[in-house]
Design a protein around this motif. Structure first.
Motif, mmCIF file in Angstrom:
data_model
loop_
_atom_site.group_PDB
_atom_site.id
_atom_site.type_symbol
_atom_site.label_atom_id
_atom_site.label_comp_id
_atom_site.label_asym_id
_atom_site.label_seq_id
_atom_site.Cartn_x
_atom_site.Cartn_y
_atom_site.Cartn_z
ATOM 1 N N LEU A 67 12.688 9.403 -0.861
ATOM 2 C CA LEU A 67 11.873 10.293 -1.678
ATOM 3 C C LEU A 67 10.419 10.143 -1.241
ATOM 4 N N ASN A 68 9.603 11.108 -1.540
ATOM 5 C CA ASN A 68 8.199 11.046 -1.142
ATOM 6 C C ASN A 68 7.480 9.845 -1.745
ATOM 7 N N ASN A 69 7.896 9.447 -2.941
ATOM 8 C CA ASN A 69 7.210 8.341 -3.620
ATOM 9 C C ASN A 69 8.011 7.039 -3.616
ATOM 10 N N SER B 245 13.994 -10.000 5.383
ATOM 11 C CA SER B 245 13.205 -9.534 4.232
ATOM 12 C C SER B 245 13.601 -8.109 3.862
ATOM 13 N N LEU B 246 13.778 -7.888 2.567
ATOM 14 C CA LEU B 246 13.999 -6.552 2.011
ATOM 15 C C LEU B 246 12.864 -6.246 1.045
ATOM 16 N N GLY B 247 12.366 -5.003 1.069
ATOM 17 C CA GLY B 247 11.282 -4.660 0.169
ATOM 18 C C GLY B 247 11.323 -3.207 -0.246
ATOM 19 N N ALA B 248 10.666 -2.907 -1.354
ATOM 20 C CA ALA B 248 10.594 -1.538 -1.854
ATOM 21 C C ALA B 248 9.242 -1.318 -2.512
ATOM 22 N N GLU B 249 8.749 -0.078 -2.401
ATOM 23 C CA GLU B 249 7.518 0.336 -3.088
ATOM 24 C C GLU B 249 7.768 1.705 -3.719
ATOM 25 N N TYR B 250 7.410 1.815 -4.992
ATOM 26 C CA TYR B 250 7.623 3.066 -5.716
ATOM 27 C C TYR B 250 6.309 3.534 -6.323
ATOM 28 N N GLY B 251 5.944 4.780 -6.055
ATOM 29 C CA GLY B 251 4.727 5.353 -6.607
ATOM 30 C C GLY B 251 4.987 5.944 -7.981
ATOM 31 N N VAL B 252 4.575 5.227 -9.018
ATOM 32 C CA VAL B 252 4.753 5.727 -10.384
ATOM 33 C C VAL B 252 3.878 6.956 -10.605
ATOM 34 N N THR B 253 2.633 6.841 -10.150
ATOM 35 C CA THR B 253 1.708 7.964 -10.095
ATOM 36 C C THR B 253 0.999 7.899 -8.748
ATOM 37 N N GLU B 254 0.095 8.809 -8.501
ATOM 38 C CA GLU B 254 -0.656 8.777 -7.248
ATOM 39 C C GLU B 254 -1.491 7.504 -7.144
ATOM 40 N N ALA B 255 -1.913 6.973 -8.281
ATOM 41 C CA ALA B 255 -2.781 5.800 -8.274
ATOM 42 C C ALA B 255 -2.030 4.486 -8.456
ATOM 43 N N LEU B 256 -0.844 4.501 -9.064
ATOM 44 C CA LEU B 256 -0.137 3.284 -9.449
ATOM 45 C C LEU B 256 1.153 3.124 -8.646
ATOM 46 N N GLN B 257 1.308 1.931 -8.018
ATOM 47 C CA GLN B 257 2.538 1.624 -7.283
ATOM 48 C C GLN B 257 3.116 0.303 -7.799
#
Length: 396
Positions: free
Chosen positions: A259-261, A303-315
């Motif tokens: 997904l984009n975020n 290593s496994l990792g993930a990043e999710y953009g809750v909003t444009e400013a908050l990850q």
């Protein structure tokens, strides 16, 4: 009776954040995502994780931060009570600056601590004749360059200028009394790093990064204290030296954006600890030299990792790491205790342009590791908490 100093003790009697004496938390954003950053991280901390990704900086990016490593390790001889270390907080800092004056080229410099550890065993520790208090710190200055050869392919390279310092206090057993030795030393070394990053698909990137070994030739002074009269002719204050090779590393990574975020990442790192085969101090008086075998093995870390953009400013971020120990059981001693590490990570980032702040946390669990070392068998176990804060600045 040993009347000499083990270099292994100098190198960090105690647990570090990663296996051996490696420190791989050089930015809170990557720390929160399990350090799986080789294929995607594009801020200035990419100087450490994959220098090719510096090209992803828009014009200027600055990151500054610190990492607090709070370890707790125990050693238990068969049939005896467990012994521990005094609380010691190690705070390796990091600073990265990248400037991109051209559309396809970027220049940068990083200052950070990729290897190091501190240790202070409790008063009366039974292994104090192998290591009581010690510290190692390596400070890298890493000027770097990256270029975009193609919209889907980047290349980068850098020079590693290393300054390493050591300090040790350990006990000396004279049967009817105890003495001590304090040693401090430092030296410079150099190496290099290279990296590539490729966009395989629009939502799939891959990265490959290599950092060379660095040879350090420590030179310092040995200070003997409380030495009985019959030993004073041999155990006098004198110069000492030793050679150490900081290991080379190769890391390959993938980053996928379903997904984009949402970002999912995986890294596999090979650390060549096999250079850590046998170590010894060379004293001015060669009669008290006593080489000690270590026979460490090269190891893979995953290593496994993930990043999710809750909003444009908050990850928000999370990760998982398996980091096996390079030390065989037969040479595992209290001067450099080690064990397989399982790490669970979490993090959060917030942007208030042109500034941003990232927090990262690791819980490090050290699996019980049995030692069969002659004269000092036992079980090592422990844990560590790692807290990272990185502040960033990117002008609009």
């Amino acid at each position: 009776m040993k009347k000499t100093l083990s270099l292994v003790a100098i190198l960090a009697a105690g647990t570090s954040q990663a296996a051996g004496f490696q420190i791989d938390t050089q930015g809170a954003r990557a720390t929160g995502a399990g350090g799986a950053a080789t294929a995607w991280l594009e801020d200035s901390s990419s100087i450490y994780y994959n220098v090719a990704n510096m090209v992803g900086v828009k014009t200027l990016d600055i990151t500054l931060g610190d990492t607090g490593i709070l370890p707790a390790i125990t050693f238990q001889r068969p049939g005896q009570e467990a012994e521990g270390q005094r609380t010691t907080l190690s705070p390796p800092p990091h600073l990265f600056v990248v400037y991109k004056p051209f559309e396809k080229a970027a220049f940068g410099v990083g200052v950070y601590t990729p290897f190091g550890a501190r240790s202070r065993w409790e008063e009366g520790f039974s292994g104090r004749f192998r290591g009581y208090e010690s510290s190692l710190a390596t400070y890298y200055i890493n000027p770097s360059f990256a270029y975009e050869l193609h919209p889907r392919f980047r290349f980068g390279a850098g020079l590693d200028i290393a300054r390493a310092t050591i300090e040790l206090t350990r006990g000396l057993d004279f049967v009817n009394s105890e003495g001590s030795i304090h040693l401090g030393g430092a030296d410079w070394g150099s190496g290099f790093n290279v990296g590539v990053q490729a966009k395989v698909l629009d939502n799939l990137d891959m990265g490959l990064h290599y950092r060379s070994a660095v040879d350090i030739q420590f030179k310092g002074k040995a200070d003997f204290q409380n030495i009985p009269a019959e030993f004073q002719s041999r155990l006098t204050d004198q110069t000492a030296s030793a050679d150490v090779t900081l290991p080379s590393t190769v890391t390959a990574g993938l980053a996928y954006r379903p997904l984009n975020n949402l970002l999912l990442a995986f890294d596999a790192s090979w650390v060549d600890w096999s250079s850590f085969a046998e170590l010894a101090i060379r004293f001015e008086n060669p009669a008290i030299d006593n080489p000690l075998p270590k026979r460490w093995h090269a190891k893979w870390k995953y290593s496994l990792g993930a990043e999710y953009g809750v909003t444009e400013a908050l990850q928000v971020r999370a990760g998982f790491v398996y980091d096996p120990s390079p030390s065989p059981n037969s040479t595992l001693t209290p001067d450099l205790p080690d064990a397989n590490r399982i790490k669970v990570t979490a993090g959060v980032g917030y942007q208030l342009k042109p500034f941003r702040a990232d927090l990262g946390y690791q819980f490090v669990a050290l699996s019980d590791k049995e030692s069969s070392a002659p004269g000092i068998p036992g079980t090592y176990a422990g844990s560590a908490h790692v807290f990272g804060l990185t502040l960033g600045f990117t002008p609009q």
